[in-house]
Scaffold this motif. Structure first.
Motif, PDB file in Angstrom:
ATOM      1  N   ARG A 119     -50.962 114.329 -16.409  1.00 40.55           N
ATOM      2  CA  ARG A 119     -50.919 112.871 -16.358  1.00 40.55           C
ATOM      3  C   ARG A 119     -50.081 112.347 -15.200  1.00 40.55           C
ATOM      4  NH1 ARG A 119     -55.126 110.856 -19.153  1.00 40.55           N
ATOM      5  NH2 ARG A 119     -55.242 111.722 -21.268  1.00 40.55           N
ATOM      6  N   SER A 120     -49.281 113.215 -14.603  1.00 41.61           N
ATOM      7  CA  SER A 120     -48.426 112.778 -13.491  1.00 41.61           C
ATOM      8  C   SER A 120     -49.181 112.785 -12.163  1.00 41.61           C
ATOM      9  CB  SER A 120     -47.195 113.678 -13.378  1.00 41.61           C
ATOM     10  OG  SER A 120     -47.567 114.996 -13.016  1.00 41.61           O
ATOM     11  N   ALA A 121     -50.362 113.377 -12.142  1.00 40.89           N
ATOM     12  CA  ALA A 121     -51.115 113.502 -10.894  1.00 40.89           C
ATOM     13  C   ALA A 121     -51.830 112.199 -10.560  1.00 40.89           C
ATOM     14  CB  ALA A 121     -52.125 114.642 -11.012  1.00 40.89           C
TER      15      ALA A 121
ATOM     16  N   GLN B  55     -56.817 114.253 -10.548  1.00 36.58           N
ATOM     17  CA  GLN B  55     -56.302 114.837 -11.776  1.00 36.58           C
ATOM     18  C   GLN B  55     -56.801 116.267 -11.964  1.00 36.58           C
ATOM     19  OE1 GLN B  55     -57.037 112.314 -15.174  1.00 36.58           O
ATOM     20  NE2 GLN B  55     -55.000 111.460 -15.022  1.00 36.58           N
ATOM     21  N   LYS B  56     -55.910 117.097 -12.473  1.00 35.45           N
ATOM     22  CA  LYS B  56     -56.236 118.490 -12.734  1.00 35.45           C
ATOM     23  C   LYS B  56     -55.614 118.889 -14.057  1.00 35.45           C
ATOM     24  CE  LYS B  56     -52.202 120.362 -10.292  1.00 35.45           C
ATOM     25  NZ  LYS B  56     -51.557 120.913 -11.497  1.00 35.45           N
ATOM     26  N   LEU B  57     -56.070 120.023 -14.572  1.00 33.41           N
ATOM     27  CA  LEU B  57     -55.477 120.538 -15.796  1.00 33.41           C
ATOM     28  C   LEU B  57     -54.116 121.147 -15.498  1.00 33.41           C
ATOM     29  CD1 LEU B  57     -58.535 122.369 -17.423  1.00 33.41           C
ATOM     30  CD2 LEU B  57     -57.658 120.100 -17.970  1.00 33.41           C
ATOM     31  N   LEU B  58     -53.202 121.007 -16.455  1.00 29.27           N
ATOM     32  CA  LEU B  58     -51.950 121.733 -16.351  1.00 29.27           C
ATOM     33  C   LEU B  58     -52.228 123.227 -16.418  1.00 29.27           C
ATOM     34  CD1 LEU B  58     -49.750 119.674 -18.842  1.00 29.27           C
ATOM     35  CD2 LEU B  58     -49.487 119.717 -16.364  1.00 29.27           C
ATOM     36  N   SER B  59     -51.403 124.013 -15.777  1.00 34.09           N
ATOM     37  CA  SER B  59     -51.494 125.465 -15.924  1.00 34.09           C
ATOM     38  C   SER B  59     -50.788 125.852 -17.227  1.00 34.09           C
ATOM     39  CB  SER B  59     -50.810 126.154 -14.745  1.00 34.09           C
ATOM     40  OG  SER B  59     -49.402 125.952 -14.810  1.00 34.09           O
ATOM     41  N   PRO B  60     -51.046 127.067 -17.761  1.00 38.46           N
ATOM     42  CA  PRO B  60     -50.301 127.502 -18.940  1.00 38.46           C
ATOM     43  C   PRO B  60     -48.792 127.455 -18.725  1.00 38.46           C
ATOM     44  CG  PRO B  60     -52.189 128.917 -18.613  1.00 38.46           C
ATOM     45  CD  PRO B  60     -52.110 128.010 -17.400  1.00 38.46           C
TER      46      PRO B  60
END
Length: 216
Positions: free
Chosen positions: A61-63, A68-73
């Protein structure tokens, strides 16, 4: 062959550690959309894969909204103070992705294809690994509850999972402590949808979880 027990095949539901308390409280994995693409009836999503399911990762959500991209694990583990997975035995109550797809309404098939293609791009194998339950999976069916602490996750993914003992004293202790922390304990709402923002407060901060597991 007599004397040798068959190995139980497992399917995993992946989420983050902020969902541990609500799941312990509800004692069930409840049907959830779990994906932003399909308007079908909610289900519980599982996978045979041992690595953290990419489609269970939330958006960063900060991108920039345009990028926008998925967070990494690793990023998710840092924000949520850990990752969580629940393992259940693969049995006839679970449906394969292909069986579920065959029951999807015709108008939703395009959305399902979008989801499928996105999963493939992220390295998932829906046809081979994904399993679906249309009903809640209650705690009596949970074979494993496992936590990966932030220090157990790196750029390559989860390196170590720690087993959570549902019958240990630390489970009751954690639930008792949780009563003092304002939070949503109602899993009649969506169960860990990947696009939901993470809570602003985390009851598992400060290494509490690891301390409790190790001391019991």
């Amino acid at each position: 062959m007599k004397g040798f027990a068959a190995t139980t095949e497992l399917a995993w539901h992946y989420t983050d550690a902020t969902r541990l308390l609500p799941l312990l409280h509800s004692k069930a994995l409840k049907p959830s959309l779990g994906i932003p693409y399909c308007d079908e009836t909610p289900v519980v999503w599982l996978t045979r894969a041992n690595r953290f399911e990419p489609m269970a990762l939330p958006l960063d959500r900060s991108a920039n909204p345009q990028k926008q991209k998925l967070l990494s694990p690793l990023e998710l583990a840092t924000l949520a103070n850990g990752l969580l997975r629940i393992g259940v035995a693969v049995d006839a109550r679970l449906r394969t992705f292909q069986q579920w797809k065959a029951s999807v309404e015709f108008d939703h098939l395009k959305q399902v294809e979008i989801m499928h293609n996105a999963a493939i791009e992220l390295g998932s194998h829906p046809k081979e690994d994904w399993l679906i339950s249309r009903k809640s999976i209650h705690q009596a069916r949970w074979q494993h509850v496992q936590i990966a602490f932030p220090e157990d996750v790196n750029e390559l993914g989860v390196q170590t999972w720690s087993e959570w003992d549902l019958d240990a004293s630390y489970t009751q202790t954690l639930l008792e402590q949780a009563q003092q922390i304002p939070q949503c304990m109602d899993l009649d709402c969506a169960c860990c949808p990947p696009n939901q923002g993470l809570p602003t407060t985390n009851p598992l901060e400060g290494g509490l979880l690891k301390t409790m597991i190790n001391k019991d």
